[in-house]
Design an enzyme around this catalytic site. Structure first.
Site, PDB file in Angstrom:
ATOM      1  N   GLU A  18       7.802 -14.883 -10.380  1.00  0.00           N
ATOM      2  CA  GLU A  18       7.172 -13.398  -9.998  1.00  0.00           C
ATOM      3  C   GLU A  18       6.550 -12.892 -11.243  1.00  0.00           C
ATOM      4  O   GLU A  18       5.442 -11.992 -11.042  1.00  0.00           O
ATOM      5  CB  GLU A  18       8.246 -12.769  -9.580  1.00  0.00           C
ATOM      6  CG  GLU A  18       8.442 -13.219  -7.844  1.00  0.00           C
ATOM      7  CD  GLU A  18       9.731 -12.141  -7.495  1.00  0.00           C
ATOM      8  OE1 GLU A  18       9.455 -11.688  -6.294  1.00  0.00           O
ATOM      9  OE2 GLU A  18      10.497 -11.777  -7.984  1.00  0.00           O
TER      10      GLU A  18
ATOM     11  N   GLU B 291      16.863 -18.190  -6.969  1.00  0.00           N
ATOM     12  CA  GLU B 291      16.550 -16.671  -7.115  1.00  0.00           C
ATOM     13  C   GLU B 291      16.124 -16.711  -8.747  1.00  0.00           C
ATOM     14  O   GLU B 291      15.125 -15.756  -9.067  1.00  0.00           O
ATOM     15  CB  GLU B 291      17.571 -15.873  -6.881  1.00  0.00           C
ATOM     16  CG  GLU B 291      17.541 -14.435  -7.476  1.00  0.00           C
ATOM     17  CD  GLU B 291      16.503 -13.675  -6.659  1.00  0.00           C
ATOM     18  OE1 GLU B 291      16.043 -12.395  -7.090  1.00  0.00           O
ATOM     19  OE2 GLU B 291      15.807 -14.201  -5.625  1.00  0.00           O
TER      20      GLU B 291
ATOM     21  N   LYS C 192      12.435 -15.372  -9.903  1.00  0.00           N
ATOM     22  CA  LYS C 192      12.253 -13.947 -10.898  1.00  0.00           C
ATOM     23  C   LYS C 192      11.185 -14.470 -11.832  1.00  0.00           C
ATOM     24  O   LYS C 192      10.349 -13.773 -12.089  1.00  0.00           O
ATOM     25  CB  LYS C 192      13.350 -13.892 -11.549  1.00  0.00           C
ATOM     26  CG  LYS C 192      14.693 -13.013 -10.437  1.00  0.00           C
ATOM     27  CD  LYS C 192      14.012 -11.654 -10.360  1.00  0.00           C
ATOM     28  CE  LYS C 192      13.391 -11.435  -9.067  1.00  0.00           C
ATOM     29  NZ  LYS C 192      13.981 -11.509  -7.778  1.00  0.00           N
TER      30      LYS C 192
ATOM     31  N   ASN D  33      -2.273   1.832   5.881  1.00  0.00           N
ATOM     32  CA  ASN D  33      -1.391   0.710   5.407  1.00  0.00           C
ATOM     33  C   ASN D  33      -1.202  -0.226   6.549  1.00  0.00           C
ATOM     34  O   ASN D  33      -0.541   0.334   7.662  1.00  0.00           O
ATOM     35  CB  ASN D  33       0.205   1.321   4.755  1.00  0.00           C
ATOM     36  CG  ASN D  33       0.840   0.039   4.295  1.00  0.00           C
ATOM     37  OD1 ASN D  33       0.572  -1.290   4.261  1.00  0.00           O
ATOM     38  ND2 ASN D  33       2.199   0.388   4.099  1.00  0.00           N
ATOM     39  N   GLY D  34      -1.667  -1.855   6.279  1.00  0.00           N
ATOM     40  CA  GLY D  34      -1.320  -2.620   7.405  1.00  0.00           C
ATOM     41  C   GLY D  34      -2.614  -3.367   7.707  1.00  0.00           C
ATOM     42  O   GLY D  34      -3.412  -3.523   6.866  1.00  0.00           O
TER      43      GLY D  34
ATOM     44  N   ARG E 137       3.933  -0.296  -4.765  1.00  0.00           N
ATOM     45  CA  ARG E 137       3.735  -0.584  -3.249  1.00  0.00           C
ATOM     46  C   ARG E 137       2.228  -1.376  -3.353  1.00  0.00           C
ATOM     47  O   ARG E 137       1.850  -1.756  -2.525  1.00  0.00           O
ATOM     48  CB  ARG E 137       3.595   0.432  -2.289  1.00  0.00           C
ATOM     49  CG  ARG E 137       5.167   1.071  -2.106  1.00  0.00           C
ATOM     50  CD  ARG E 137       4.865   2.071  -1.115  1.00  0.00           C
ATOM     51  NE  ARG E 137       4.688   1.528   0.160  1.00  0.00           N
ATOM     52  CZ  ARG E 137       5.563   1.055   1.148  1.00  0.00           C
ATOM     53  NH1 ARG E 137       6.865   1.355   0.914  1.00  0.00           N
ATOM     54  NH2 ARG E 137       5.376   0.615   2.124  1.00  0.00           N
TER      55      ARG E 137
ATOM     56  N   LYS F 280       5.881  -4.359  -3.366  1.00  0.00           N
ATOM     57  CA  LYS F 280       7.494  -4.343  -3.201  1.00  0.00           C
ATOM     58  C   LYS F 280       7.638  -4.709  -1.946  1.00  0.00           C
ATOM     59  O   LYS F 280       8.669  -5.357  -1.607  1.00  0.00           O
ATOM     60  CB  LYS F 280       7.601  -3.032  -3.538  1.00  0.00           C
ATOM     61  CG  LYS F 280       9.178  -2.686  -3.384  1.00  0.00           C
ATOM     62  CD  LYS F 280      10.078  -3.561  -4.262  1.00  0.00           C
ATOM     63  CE  LYS F 280      11.359  -3.313  -4.536  1.00  0.00           C
ATOM     64  NZ  LYS F 280      12.093  -4.192  -5.298  1.00  0.00           N
TER      65      LYS F 280
ATOM     66  N   TRP G 239      -2.854  -2.549  -1.794  1.00  0.00           N
ATOM     67  CA  TRP G 239      -2.329  -4.062  -1.923  1.00  0.00           C
ATOM     68  C   TRP G 239      -3.536  -4.602  -0.904  1.00  0.00           C
ATOM     69  O   TRP G 239      -3.277  -4.419   0.248  1.00  0.00           O
ATOM     70  CB  TRP G 239      -1.143  -4.455  -1.757  1.00  0.00           C
ATOM     71  CG  TRP G 239      -0.768  -5.526  -1.900  1.00  0.00           C
ATOM     72  CD1 TRP G 239      -0.474  -6.270  -3.252  1.00  0.00           C
ATOM     73  CD2 TRP G 239      -0.633  -6.943  -1.045  1.00  0.00           C
ATOM     74  NE1 TRP G 239       0.003  -7.510  -3.024  1.00  0.00           N
ATOM     75  CE2 TRP G 239      -0.330  -7.894  -1.776  1.00  0.00           C
ATOM     76  CE3 TRP G 239      -1.146  -6.950   0.192  1.00  0.00           C
ATOM     77  CZ2 TRP G 239      -0.254  -9.310  -1.234  1.00  0.00           C
ATOM     78  CZ3 TRP G 239      -1.017  -8.006   0.946  1.00  0.00           C
ATOM     79  CH2 TRP G 239      -0.558  -9.427   0.191  1.00  0.00           C
TER      80      TRP G 239
ATOM     81  N   HIS H   1      16.464 -36.941  -6.974  1.00  0.00           N
ATOM     82  CA  HIS H   1      15.776 -37.277  -5.640  1.00  0.00           C
ATOM     83  C   HIS H   1      14.319 -36.648  -6.077  1.00  0.00           C
ATOM     84  O   HIS H   1      13.676 -36.515  -4.896  1.00  0.00           O
ATOM     85  CB  HIS H   1      16.315 -37.000  -4.643  1.00  0.00           C
ATOM     86  CG  HIS H   1      17.762 -37.697  -4.170  1.00  0.00           C
ATOM     87  ND1 HIS H   1      17.543 -38.766  -3.530  1.00  0.00           N
ATOM     88  CD2 HIS H   1      18.830 -37.129  -4.582  1.00  0.00           C
ATOM     89  CE1 HIS H   1      18.943 -39.298  -3.371  1.00  0.00           C
ATOM     90  NE2 HIS H   1      19.643 -38.261  -4.029  1.00  0.00           N
TER      91      HIS H   1
ATOM     92  N   CYS I 231       0.797  -1.171  -0.313  1.00  0.00           N
ATOM     93  CA  CYS I 231      -0.031   0.111  -0.120  1.00  0.00           C
ATOM     94  C   CYS I 231       0.893   1.140   0.144  1.00  0.00           C
ATOM     95  O   CYS I 231       1.979   1.518   0.629  1.00  0.00           O
ATOM     96  CB  CYS I 231      -1.149   0.153   1.085  1.00  0.00           C
ATOM     97  SG  CYS I 231      -2.011  -1.268   1.244  1.00  0.00           S
TER      98      CYS I 231
END
Length: 612
Positions: free
Chosen positions: A492, A485, A489, A99-100, A27, A607, A73, A508, A2
């Site tokens: 995402e 990573e 990417k 925000n929260g 955000r 973010k 968000w 395995h 947010c």
């Protein structure tokens, strides 16, 4: 998580707020809204992006010099028009952006309903604004005191700004667990989740600390107090970045710009902290606590997402060079499993934003048990920077793309210096070896620039596999975290399922997935395990998997086996993640673009994760 913008002053508020929301859209971009005071409380809200909000704003009602804005968000309530912020109190006198998460909102909502309050959304935020109104009415007190009392009754995290129809000359802001910064101009104030909406107007800012609130008046006066009603002396800080750093600078997307910024970001991260010719490393936070750090029984690295991957590389480095045991923990798990922590431990907390809720909670737990906290973050004045005993900033500059790129590279660069400095303090590295690594570290930016020249080749590979439904990324040693990573990417930003695995673990389980439709990305630059990696490549080849191999320039053996070769410059194995990650970032970027995905604002992501 947010984005919040507020303005009070002599300017027209709407242009300031709408521009600020666009800068904060990374955000959150589920919905957006604005509230402006010009005698009436004019509120405009819309599901979707800030550009969607602009289509419903009645410009005839935007003339105002005070207002608040929000880009969301979603947490409580799905992303739609009625759940968008700002939210208005029952009487219509108060507007709030938030925000929260308010964890005890349900019990408060039930109480307020019993007192005649009607709710028009599914959000916890509407509950909070009505609680503030109820406290103000019941206690017959000022709005700022009502905000303070109400916030002492809620459980959770928040950054809020409150607008009062009865007082068009004041804004109230408060924070706990979510960032909030106040920009101080000439007889005007700006409030935002971070400094990006503020930098255009002023470089003077005050960062609200945990459980603090600010009363901001049009006449230029402002006051900061704790929720315990203790007045604080604000510390005015200067912003270090410029407006240019938060613009695209000719690149199509922020993500691509930030991939290409990595050489400079690494240089900035290392500047003044090392000298290869003279063989020294200077890290203020490390030097201040060097005895305790060098004599630590154990290091615990705690982080989330990409920062967790950089921490995993840190585990390999610290154990390899300094011979100190390291554990790498997901902060979200660490904080809930009653971990064993003592005063002999050092906890390294890594976060790009410095505001990650789970990482902050892990830090607080470790501090309670007397561990030394070393914070690594990018944002100056952030919560992790303030609560850590010591630490270092990565100096990556603003990272706007939701998928971290230069944050990862600068974190790994800084962790390399930390590992080397600890090894030096413990006497586990020779002077010649340390200088050898430092010289190579100085050369890493140039070698990344060389790797970036492979962009066109990587784009061709992306075109072949853009419609794949699964990817497998394999690496050994220092390149195993890079495989994780790289897979992250791709997930995402392109929404393709991808897994990162240690190459030796392929047998395995994941080998069952390999067929002619499965692209497998090998990170094969390791000298220490090269023959083992060749064997893994042959196993995939035998099952008709499509092999994309990142190899050291001049490699011939894997070239004969792979379908596609990406040759990168040779470097010290310990530093290889700084180079091998770059082709994976570019591959994910190009695949996502070809699939029509929004790489800067991927769906369902934000973010900075400032809520649990």
């Amino acid at each position: 998580m947010c984005g919040i913008v507020g303005y009070i002053g002599s300017k027209q508020a709407y242009p300031v707020i709408i521009k600020g929301l666009k800068r904060l859209e990374y955000r959150g971009y589920d919905s957006a809204g604005i509230a402006l005071l010009n005698g009436d409380m004019n509120v405009f809200k819309k599901a979707g992006k800030v550009s969607d909000l602009e289509t419903v704003v009645d410009e005839a009602r935007t003339h105002a010099t005070i207002g608040i804005g929000h880009t969301r968000w979603a947490t409580h309530g799905e992303p739609n028009d009625r759940n968008a912020h700002p939210h208005i109190s029952h009487s219509g006198s108060l507007a709030i952006i938030h925000n929260g998460i308010i964890e005890n909102y349900a019990a408060i909502k039930e109480l307020l309903i019993s007192r005649g309050y009607i709710f028009h959304s599914d959000t916890d935020t509407e509950v909070l604004v009505n609680l503030i109104e109820e406290v103000q009415k019941k206690e017959n007190t000022s709005l700022d005191n009502a905000v303070r009392i109400a916030l002492n009754q809620v459980v959770g995290a928040y950054a809020i700004v409150v607008l009062n129809k009865s007082n068009p000359n004041q804004l109230i802001a408060a924070r706990k667990g979510s960032p909030l910064v106040i920009g101080i101009g000439e007889d005007e104030f700006f409030i935002a989740s971070d400094a990006s909406p503020i930098i255009e107007y002023t470089k003077n800012v005050v960062y609200l600390d945990e459980q603090e609130y600010a009363v901001i008046n049009r006449d230029g006066n402002y006051q900061i107090r704790t929720l315990g009603n203790v007045e604080k002396s604000p510390e005015i800080k200067k912003l270090e970045f410029t407006i240019e750093t938060i613009e695209k600078g000719g690149f199509e997307h922020f993500m691509l710009k930030e991939i290409y910024e990595q050489p400079k970001a690494i240089e900035d991260s290392l500047r003044g902290r090392m000298n290869a010719a003279q063989g020294w490393i200077k890290l203020g936070g490390i030097n201040e606590y060097i005895n305790r750090i060098a004599n630590a029984e154990r290091f615990i690295v705690t982080a989330c997402g990409t920062s967790w991957h950089s921490g995993l590389i840190g585990e390999y480095m610290i154990e390899d060079l300094a011979r100190i045991p390291v554990e790498v923990e997901y902060a979200s798990e660490f904080r809930y499993r009653n971990p064993i922590i003592t005063e002999h431990d050092v906890v390294i907390a890594i976060s790009q934003s410095g505001e990650t809720a789970d990482t902050l909670a892990a830090i607080n737990l470790a501090k309670e048990r007397q561990a030394l906290i070393y914070g690594i973050c990018n944002v100056i004045g952030s919560s992790i920077a303030r609560v850590s005993h010591a630490g270092s900033y990565t100096h990556a500059g603003p990272e706007i793309g939701v998928a971290s790129t230069k944050a990862f590279s600068t974190q790994v660069s800084l962790i390399t210096l930390i590992a080397l400095r600890m090894a030096e303090a413990k006497g586990t590295i020779s002077t010649s070896k340390m200088r050898e690594i430092l010289y190579e570290l100085e050369n890493i930016p140039r070698k990344i620039e060389e790797t970036l020249q492979l962009d066109a080749q990587i784009k061709e590979i992306a075109a072949i596999y853009k419609n794949a439904t699964n990817f497998l990324y394999l690496g050994r040693g220092y390149n195993f975290p890079v495989a994780l990573e790289g897979a992250l990417k791709l997930k995402e930003i392109s929404y393709i399922h991808a897994e990162g695995y240690p190459a030796a673990e392929m047998k395995h389980g994941p080998i069952a997935l390999i067929d002619e439709n499965m692209p497998v990305v090998f990170l094969a630059t390791n000298k220490s395990a090269y023959e083992k990696i060749v064997s893994n490549v042959q196993e995939v080849k035998a099952r008709k998997g499509k092999i994309i191999a990142v190899v050291t320039k001049g490699d011939t053996q894997i070239r004969e086996l792979a379908d596609h070769i990406i040759e990168v410059p040779e470097t010290e194995e310990i530093l290889s993640p700084l180079i091998t990650i770059v082709p994976l970032q570019l591959l994910a970027y190009h695949i996502a673009i070809m699939r029509g995905c929004n790489v800067d604002q991927p769906r369902n992501l934000a973010k900075s994760v400032t809520v649990e």
